[in-house]
Design a protein around this motif. Structure first.
Motif, PDB file in Angstrom:
ATOM      1  N   SER A  27       3.915   7.747 -18.635  1.00  0.00           N
ATOM      2  CA  SER A  27       4.930   6.824 -19.118  1.00  0.00           C
ATOM      3  C   SER A  27       5.128   7.132 -20.594  1.00  0.00           C
ATOM      4  CB  SER A  27       4.473   5.376 -18.936  1.00  0.00           C
ATOM      5  OG  SER A  27       5.430   4.495 -19.466  1.00  0.00           O
ATOM      6  N   THR A  28       6.363   7.398 -20.994  1.00  0.00           N
ATOM      7  CA  THR A  28       6.622   7.821 -22.367  1.00  0.00           C
ATOM      8  C   THR A  28       7.293   6.753 -23.219  1.00  0.00           C
ATOM      9  OG1 THR A  28       8.718   8.817 -21.690  1.00  0.00           O
ATOM     10  CG2 THR A  28       6.771  10.248 -21.711  1.00  0.00           C
ATOM     11  N   ALA A  29       7.772   5.672 -22.611  1.00  0.00           N
ATOM     12  CA  ALA A  29       8.446   4.614 -23.367  1.00  0.00           C
ATOM     13  C   ALA A  29       8.314   3.285 -22.640  1.00  0.00           C
ATOM     14  CB  ALA A  29       9.927   4.947 -23.548  1.00  0.00           C
ATOM     15  N   ASP A  30       8.264   2.203 -23.405  1.00  0.00           N
ATOM     16  CA  ASP A  30       8.268   0.874 -22.811  1.00  0.00           C
ATOM     17  C   ASP A  30       9.519   0.743 -21.939  1.00  0.00           C
ATOM     18  OD1 ASP A  30       6.109   0.600 -24.467  1.00  0.00           O
ATOM     19  OD2 ASP A  30       6.977  -0.960 -25.728  1.00  0.00           O
ATOM     20  N   GLY A  31       9.361   0.175 -20.742  1.00  0.00           N
ATOM     21  CA  GLY A  31      10.480   0.018 -19.836  1.00  0.00           C
ATOM     22  C   GLY A  31      10.657   1.170 -18.860  1.00  0.00           C
ATOM     23  N   ASP A  32       9.780   2.174 -18.941  1.00  0.00           N
ATOM     24  CA  ASP A  32       9.834   3.274 -17.968  1.00  0.00           C
ATOM     25  C   ASP A  32       9.573   2.755 -16.565  1.00  0.00           C
ATOM     26  OD1 ASP A  32      10.307   5.327 -19.753  1.00  0.00           O
ATOM     27  OD2 ASP A  32       8.263   6.112 -19.726  1.00  0.00           O
ATOM     28  N   ILE A  33      10.075   3.466 -15.591  1.00  0.00           N
ATOM     29  CA  ILE A  33       9.713   3.249 -14.194  1.00  0.00           C
ATOM     30  C   ILE A  33       9.017   4.519 -13.745  1.00  0.00           C
ATOM     31  CG2 ILE A  33      10.554   2.914 -11.843  1.00  0.00           C
ATOM     32  CD1 ILE A  33      12.822   1.225 -13.015  1.00  0.00           C
ATOM     33  N   ILE A  34       7.748   4.373 -13.358  1.00  0.00           N
ATOM     34  CA  ILE A  34       6.952   5.523 -12.943  1.00  0.00           C
ATOM     35  C   ILE A  34       6.467   5.336 -11.509  1.00  0.00           C
ATOM     36  CG2 ILE A  34       6.183   5.963 -15.315  1.00  0.00           C
ATOM     37  CD1 ILE A  34       3.361   4.913 -14.334  1.00  0.00           C
ATOM     38  N   SER A  35       5.924   6.385 -10.946  1.00  0.00           N
ATOM     39  CA  SER A  35       5.334   6.316  -9.608  1.00  0.00           C
ATOM     40  C   SER A  35       3.851   6.002  -9.722  1.00  0.00           C
ATOM     41  CB  SER A  35       5.506   7.649  -8.891  1.00  0.00           C
ATOM     42  OG  SER A  35       6.866   7.955  -8.756  1.00  0.00           O
ATOM     43  N   ILE A  36       3.380   5.132  -8.825  1.00  0.00           N
ATOM     44  CA  ILE A  36       1.950   4.809  -8.769  1.00  0.00           C
ATOM     45  C   ILE A  36       1.484   4.827  -7.322  1.00  0.00           C
ATOM     46  CG2 ILE A  36       2.059   3.321 -10.825  1.00  0.00           C
ATOM     47  CD1 ILE A  36       1.579   0.937  -8.725  1.00  0.00           C
ATOM     48  N   ILE A  37       0.188   4.948  -7.137  1.00  0.00           N
ATOM     49  CA  ILE A  37      -0.435   4.671  -5.847  1.00  0.00           C
ATOM     50  C   ILE A  37      -0.944   3.244  -5.955  1.00  0.00           C
ATOM     51  CG2 ILE A  37      -2.289   5.217  -4.233  1.00  0.00           C
ATOM     52  CD1 ILE A  37      -2.257   8.068  -5.375  1.00  0.00           C
TER      53      ILE A  37
ATOM     54  N   ALA B  78      -9.337  -6.894 -16.488  1.00  0.00           N
ATOM     55  CA  ALA B  78      -8.128  -6.901 -15.668  1.00  0.00           C
ATOM     56  C   ALA B  78      -8.435  -6.327 -14.286  1.00  0.00           C
ATOM     57  CB  ALA B  78      -7.027  -6.072 -16.340  1.00  0.00           C
ATOM     58  N   PHE B  79      -7.559  -6.583 -13.348  1.00  0.00           N
ATOM     59  CA  PHE B  79      -7.668  -5.979 -12.029  1.00  0.00           C
ATOM     60  C   PHE B  79      -7.018  -4.599 -12.066  1.00  0.00           C
ATOM     61  CE2 PHE B  79      -8.012 -10.478 -11.041  1.00  0.00           C
ATOM     62  CZ  PHE B  79      -9.010 -10.490 -10.082  1.00  0.00           C
ATOM     63  N   ASN B  80      -7.734  -3.577 -11.594  1.00  0.00           N
ATOM     64  CA  ASN B  80      -7.136  -2.254 -11.443  1.00  0.00           C
ATOM     65  C   ASN B  80      -6.305  -2.295 -10.166  1.00  0.00           C
ATOM     66  OD1 ASN B  80      -6.501   0.471 -11.288  1.00  0.00           O
ATOM     67  ND2 ASN B  80      -8.421   0.971 -10.286  1.00  0.00           N
ATOM     68  N   LEU B  81      -4.983  -2.182 -10.300  1.00  0.00           N
ATOM     69  CA  LEU B  81      -4.083  -2.342  -9.161  1.00  0.00           C
ATOM     70  C   LEU B  81      -3.602  -1.025  -8.582  1.00  0.00           C
ATOM     71  CD1 LEU B  81      -2.024  -5.324 -10.584  1.00  0.00           C
ATOM     72  CD2 LEU B  81      -3.964  -5.395  -9.003  1.00  0.00           C
ATOM     73  N   GLY B  82      -3.917   0.078  -9.253  1.00  0.00           N
ATOM     74  CA  GLY B  82      -3.488   1.372  -8.750  1.00  0.00           C
ATOM     75  C   GLY B  82      -3.655   2.457  -9.786  1.00  0.00           C
TER      76      GLY B  82
ATOM     77  N   GLY C 268       0.832  -1.194   0.000  1.00  0.00           N
ATOM     78  CA  GLY C 268       0.000   0.000   0.000  1.00  0.00           C
ATOM     79  C   GLY C 268       0.863   1.238   0.000  1.00  0.00           C
ATOM     80  N   GLY C 269       0.377   2.298  -0.628  1.00  0.00           N
ATOM     81  CA  GLY C 269       1.102   3.557  -0.666  1.00  0.00           C
ATOM     82  C   GLY C 269       1.676   3.844  -2.031  1.00  0.00           C
ATOM     83  N   VAL C 270       2.651   4.748  -2.074  1.00  0.00           N
ATOM     84  CA  VAL C 270       3.273   5.175  -3.323  1.00  0.00           C
ATOM     85  C   VAL C 270       4.514   4.337  -3.582  1.00  0.00           C
ATOM     86  CG1 VAL C 270       4.347   7.109  -4.554  1.00  0.00           C
ATOM     87  CG2 VAL C 270       2.377   7.519  -3.062  1.00  0.00           C
ATOM     88  N   SER C 271       4.583   3.750  -4.775  1.00  0.00           N
ATOM     89  CA  SER C 271       5.702   2.897  -5.157  1.00  0.00           C
ATOM     90  C   SER C 271       6.114   3.196  -6.589  1.00  0.00           C
ATOM     91  CB  SER C 271       5.298   1.418  -5.057  1.00  0.00           C
ATOM     92  OG  SER C 271       6.342   0.567  -5.510  1.00  0.00           O
TER      93      SER C 271
END
Length: 126
Positions: A106-116, A96-100, A62-65
């Motif tokens: 996200s601008t490119a495949d392989g990005d790492i972004i922040s999610i809740i 699908a399950f909405n997980l956050g 839970g939280g921001v990851s």
């Protein structure tokens, strides 16, 4: 730039070698181990470290990851995110399950972004 913040974590045994799978969605398998979520599957959280098989897997429940995005599509801040193969993130689709929720684009495949991370809670999108 992706960031994370106050989050709740648990530690589980890693099902396999995930030394190259940090920031992917994981589920708990029938042995009680952390295993990468598959396409459209529910998840218990997001893997925070890089464990080898049998090592401790730290999972944000839970939280921001941060989250590794496999296919960008139209993923923008505010979009719902789901799991695709190998626990990678993707824009949520029907069934699908909405997980956050994405906190940045996200601008490119392989990005790492922040999610809740909110978890699918066993409910698929219509």
């Amino acid at each position: 730039m992706a960031w994370d913040n106050s989050k709740q974590t648990i530690t589980l045994k890693s099902h396999a070698d995930y030394s190259a799978k940090q920031y992917r969605f994981v589920k708990i398998n029938s042995s009680g181990s952390a295993e990468l979520s598959g396409a459209d599957e529910d998840a218990v959280g997001v893997l925070q470290n890089t464990p080898a098989a049998g090592e401790a897997a730290v999972v944000a429940i839970g939280g921001v990851s941060k989250l590794y995005i496999g296919t960008t599509g139209s993923l923008v801040a505010g979009s719902q995110v789901a799991a695709m193969a190998n626990g990678e993130g993707i824009l949520t689709n029907s069934g699908a399950f909405n997980l956050g929720y994405a906190l940045e684009d996200s601008t490119a495949d392989g990005d790492i972004i922040s999610i809740i991370f909110t978890g699918g809670n066993g409910v698929k999108t219509a």
